[in-house]
Design an enzyme around this catalytic site. Structure first.
Site, PDB file in Angstrom:
ATOM      1  N   LYS A 171       0.787  -0.642  -0.025  1.00 57.32           N
ATOM      2  CA  LYS A 171      -0.171   0.056   0.171  1.00 57.32           C
ATOM      3  C   LYS A 171       0.576   1.078  -0.196  1.00 57.32           C
ATOM      4  CE  LYS A 171      -3.673  -2.103   0.558  1.00 57.32           C
ATOM      5  NZ  LYS A 171      -4.450  -3.509   1.036  1.00 57.32           N
TER       6      LYS A 171
HETATM    7  C1  PLP Z   1      -4.525  -4.552  -0.015  1.00 58.48           C
HETATM    8  C2  PLP Z   1      -4.001  -5.574   0.634  1.00 58.48           C
HETATM    9  C3  PLP Z   1      -3.629  -7.089  -0.306  1.00 58.48           C
HETATM   10  C4  PLP Z   1      -4.759  -6.859  -1.904  1.00 58.48           C
HETATM   11  O1  PLP Z   1      -5.036  -5.447  -2.505  1.00 58.48           O
HETATM   12  P1  PLP Z   1      -6.440  -5.168  -3.401  1.00 58.48           P
HETATM   13  O2  PLP Z   1      -5.988  -3.977  -4.013  1.00 58.48           O
HETATM   14  O3  PLP Z   1      -7.584  -4.495  -2.132  1.00 58.48           O
HETATM   15  O4  PLP Z   1      -7.337  -5.989  -4.060  1.00 58.48           O
HETATM   16  C5  PLP Z   1      -2.997  -7.516  -0.848  1.00 58.48           C
HETATM   17  N1  PLP Z   1      -2.129  -8.269   0.052  1.00 58.48           N
HETATM   18  C6  PLP Z   1      -2.083  -6.931   1.038  1.00 58.48           C
HETATM   19  C7  PLP Z   1      -0.514  -7.397   2.279  1.00 58.48           C
HETATM   20  C8  PLP Z   1      -2.780  -6.434   0.946  1.00 58.48           C
HETATM   21  O5  PLP Z   1      -2.334  -4.856   2.034  1.00 58.48           O
END
Ligand code: PLP
Length: 474
Positions: free
Chosen positions: A112
């Site tokens: 993120k």
């Molecule tokens: C947010 C997240 C996901 C999923 O990502 P999306 O964009 O919501 O599909 C997968 N793994 C981790 C560790 C995340 O923080």
């Protein structure tokens, strides 16, 4: 570049307005009026470029008429300087033709950070240009919250409220949201699931009086600027492995469909992608949708990969729009059915279109733990449970052994130490620079899963309501 809503009933906006708005006023999601294209020579030229430079190349077609290239370049440099690896998103080989794309070298150890660090800088710029202040409300299944807190703490123009499902995030995740020493960030523990948090945020956005009163902005993965930032590493990894002369495949641990939608965009822009695997844990609404054509919400089950404990996968609306020939009416009908009956059906043509590029499968808790154990034993590589879900699905699907498989690693194993230790007996430690996290003081407000309660808290603690329309602080 102008951006249109997937539901067709909101006015088209420019990039900066889309960045500030998050969700469109008709409840839809913004997509560009048309998708930019890169030719093969351009993609070949991406190999070996510093990440921040490549970010400018890939993002520029989306931002060009809204932002000076030099400004974008400064933001990208600052954003990716917060990463602790000189490659920013290094590739690690773990099998004969299998690679892990490590997206977790940012300040909160999850992918993120790649988008949030850019988004915070874009929003600051947009607000400063408008002399405005905003209230950012974000629902998180764990990682978005920490990344947002880290990116927005101390921001002069914004207050941030993070809603997370109480008791359903790991301790490291929680501490990354609750220990910032900044008055403009607030962690709200909601007595409910991630989907409850997301429903409250959507409800606040759809309350136009409240929305305008506090100048609401969203930084969830529905925010198109986040998608744009995530396209970059698909190009970076593929070019490093020989694209465009060689096709590559990606397996993506998927929750809200933001990350993998960025992969779809990369393919749309000209990257030769053999296959995109949607990898889910037992919360497998997307795998079921691809298999049956029916998107059917069920109850959320808590798993060892909590950032994917999601049933309403918001960004899927973008794929629905694209695969359905960009017909907003189809999207409106589907979304009305979703709120009425918790399900909708994907048309046959759209489903065939989706299946042309996407595969989808799920990994059980046992399969996920077995992958962590096996990869550790065979390749000496420790992966987190989200990455393991993607690895398990990559192994399950029939695949062309000559096509490199890139497994997206979305979190550092130390973010989920209990699950990793339970799976393989090794407890991953936090990187040294985060060593004091367990001792920092926490600030948390616990609230029921109730939109009114959240709205009251925002009005009490936020600064934008009092100053709405009054202009920027000095
Ligand atoms: C947010 C997240 C996901 C999923 O990502 P999306 O964009 O919501 O599909 C997968 N793994 C981790 C560790 C995340 O923080």
């Amino acid at each position: 570049m102008r951006y249109i809503s997937t539901r067709g009933e909101a006015p088209p906006l420019g990039f900066m307005d889309v960045t500030l708005a998050g969700l469109a006023r008709d409840g839809g999601l913004y997509v560009p009026e048309s998708w930019p294209q890169f030719d093969r020579a351009t993609i070949a030229g991406f190999a070996g470029r510093p990440y921040a430079e490549l970010a400018v190349e890939v993002m520029r077609p989306f931002t060009a008429d809204a932002l000076a290239d030099t400004t974008l370049a400064r933001m990208a440099k600052e954003a990716y300087d917060t990463f602790r690896h000189p490659a920013v998103t290094p590739l690690v080989q773990v099998g004969p033709n299998t690679f892990v794309l490590e997206l977790f070298h940012g300040p909160t150890l999850a992918f993120k950070d790649l988008a949030m660090q850019i988004l915070a800088r874009l929003m600051d710029q947009a607000l400063a240009e408008r002399g405005a202040r905003s209230t950012i409300v974000v629902a998180t299944s764990g990682d978005t919250g920490g990344a947002a807190v880290e990116a927005f703490r101390g921001a002069a123009q914004s207050d941030l409220f993070v809603l997370y499902p109480q008791g359903r995030v790991s301790e490291v995740q929680r501490r990354m949201m609750t220990t910032a020493e900044a008055d403009n960030v607030h962690a709200l523990a909601i007595e409910g699931t991630f989907d409850d948090c997301q429903a409250i945020v959507k409800g606040l956005f759809n309350d136009h009086v409240f929305r305008d009163r506090v100048n609401l902005s969203g930084v969830n993965s529905i925010n198109f600027a986040r998608i744009v930032a995530q396209i970059v590493y698909y190009f970076a990894a593929a070019a490093a492995l020989g694209a465009p002369h060689r096709k590559v495949a990606f397996s993506v641990p998927t929750g809200n469909f933001g990350d993998i939608f960025a992969g779809w965009v990369a393919a749309k822009m000209g990257l030769p992608v053999d296959r995109l695997s949607i990898a889910t844990n037992v919360n497998d609404i997307l795998a079921r949708t691809l298999a049956t054509g029916t998107y059917q919400v069920r109850d959320v089950v808590a798993t060892s990969s909590p950032s994917m404990d999601i049933q309403v996968s918001s960004n899927f609306e973008r794929l629905l729009f694209e695969a359905g020939g960009r017909d907003p009416k189809t999207v409106r009908v589907a979304m009305a059915s979703l709120s009425r009956a918790q399900s909708f059906t994907v048309g046959a043509k759209a489903l065939a279109e989706m299946r042309g590029l996407f595969a989808a499968d799920r990994a059980s808790e046992e399969e996920t733990a077995a992958v962590i154990r096996t990869v550790r034993r065979e390749a000496g590589y420790l992966m987190d449970p989200h990455t393991a879900v993607a690895y398990a699905v990559a192994e399950k699907e029939p695949r062309d052994p000559t096509v490199p498989m890139i497994v997206l690693s979305t979190a550092h194993p130390a973010k989920f130490p209990d699950a990793v230790e339970a799976a393989c007996g090794v407890r991953p430690g936090l990187p040294e620079w985060l060593g004091d996290l367990p001792r920092r003081e926490e600030r948390i407000t616990v609230l029921p899963a109730d939109q009114e309660a959240v709205a009251r808290t925002i009005l009490t603690h936020g600064r934008a309501a009092a100053g709405a329309g009054a202009g920027a602080t000095a």
